[in-house]
Design a protein around this motif. Sequence first.
Motif, PDB file in Angstrom:
ATOM      1  N   UNK A  52       4.138   7.431   5.740  1.00 16.32           N
ATOM      2  CA  UNK A  52       5.083   6.494   6.366  1.00 16.32           C
ATOM      3  C   UNK A  52       4.304   5.307   6.929  1.00 16.32           C
ATOM      4  N   UNK A  53       4.951   4.165   6.962  1.00 11.33           N
ATOM      5  CA  UNK A  53       4.324   2.939   7.457  1.00 11.33           C
ATOM      6  C   UNK A  53       5.098   2.386   8.640  1.00 11.33           C
ATOM      7  N   UNK A  90       0.829  -1.199   0.000  1.00 15.00           N
ATOM      8  CA  UNK A  90       0.000   0.000   0.000  1.00 15.00           C
ATOM      9  C   UNK A  90       0.867   1.254   0.000  1.00 15.00           C
ATOM     10  N   UNK A  91       1.942   1.231   0.778  1.00 14.07           N
ATOM     11  CA  UNK A  91       2.848   2.377   0.808  1.00 14.07           C
ATOM     12  C   UNK A  91       3.454   2.612  -0.564  1.00 14.07           C
ATOM     13  N   UNK A  92       3.898   1.548  -1.217  1.00 11.22           N
ATOM     14  CA  UNK A  92       4.475   1.671  -2.551  1.00 11.22           C
ATOM     15  C   UNK A  92       3.451   2.237  -3.517  1.00 11.22           C
ATOM     16  N   UNK A  93       2.202   1.800  -3.386  1.00 16.99           N
ATOM     17  CA  UNK A  93       1.144   2.287  -4.262  1.00 16.99           C
ATOM     18  C   UNK A  93       0.924   3.772  -4.075  1.00 16.99           C
ATOM     19  N   UNK A 114       1.452  12.034  12.261  1.00 20.89           N
ATOM     20  CA  UNK A 114       2.639  12.414  11.494  1.00 20.89           C
ATOM     21  C   UNK A 114       2.928  11.376  10.415  1.00 20.89           C
ATOM     22  N   UNK A 115       2.805  10.104  10.764  1.00 23.22           N
ATOM     23  CA  UNK A 115       3.030   9.032   9.786  1.00 23.22           C
ATOM     24  C   UNK A 115       2.054   9.148   8.616  1.00 23.22           C
TER      25      UNK A 115
END
Length: 205
Positions: free
Chosen positions: A154-155, A11-14, A148-149
């Motif tokens: 950020x994950x 999901x982060x990469x997406x 903040x994440x």
Amino acid sequence: MNRRAMTHRFRLLSVLVACLALAACGSQDPGQTPSDRPPLEGAAIGGPFTLVDKDGNTVKWEDFKGKYRIVYFGYTFCPDACPMDMQALMKGFGQFEQTNPELAAKVQPIFITIDPERDTPEVVGQWTSAFSPRLIGLTGTREQIAAAEKAFAAYSAKGEETSGGYLMDHSRIAYLMDPDGKPLAMLPVDKGGKEVAAELRKWVK
């Protein structure tokens, strides 16, 4: 790596791919080539937060207005990735500072913990000072860290238990933000200090 970590990282990469695609679709000046433009220009990364520093003082994102900012999320009990990334990041920043002291004065490196339960202000302060007196370490409540994440895509997630305590799964990205708090680029901490310094020279004006 467990299935939940893989899902979150996908999901982060997406999110990052979508952000980069958005940036690439923005308007371009006639005399400007794609390589002249910040790779994260226009990406929805960054935003307000309220955390605390090593002395327990409240620190807000807007406190850094007017400065370039390097933002990295990690944790001090990290056995390998975070120390290696911070070493490369601050080594590169140090090289940049030696050759460009006036420009380096405009940059603020920031480390934000993803493990506030263990990373107290004192712990974060001691850990960051080992890499550079210029590196600010921030912590806060679990809710403050989560906000903040989310702002920085950020994950993090609590990982496996070990004899030395639990580990944390997390993303490893050092964002370079401009003086208005907008994203410019991801610093290549995985390639070492020399590449980090080169990237800083490219974008910090």
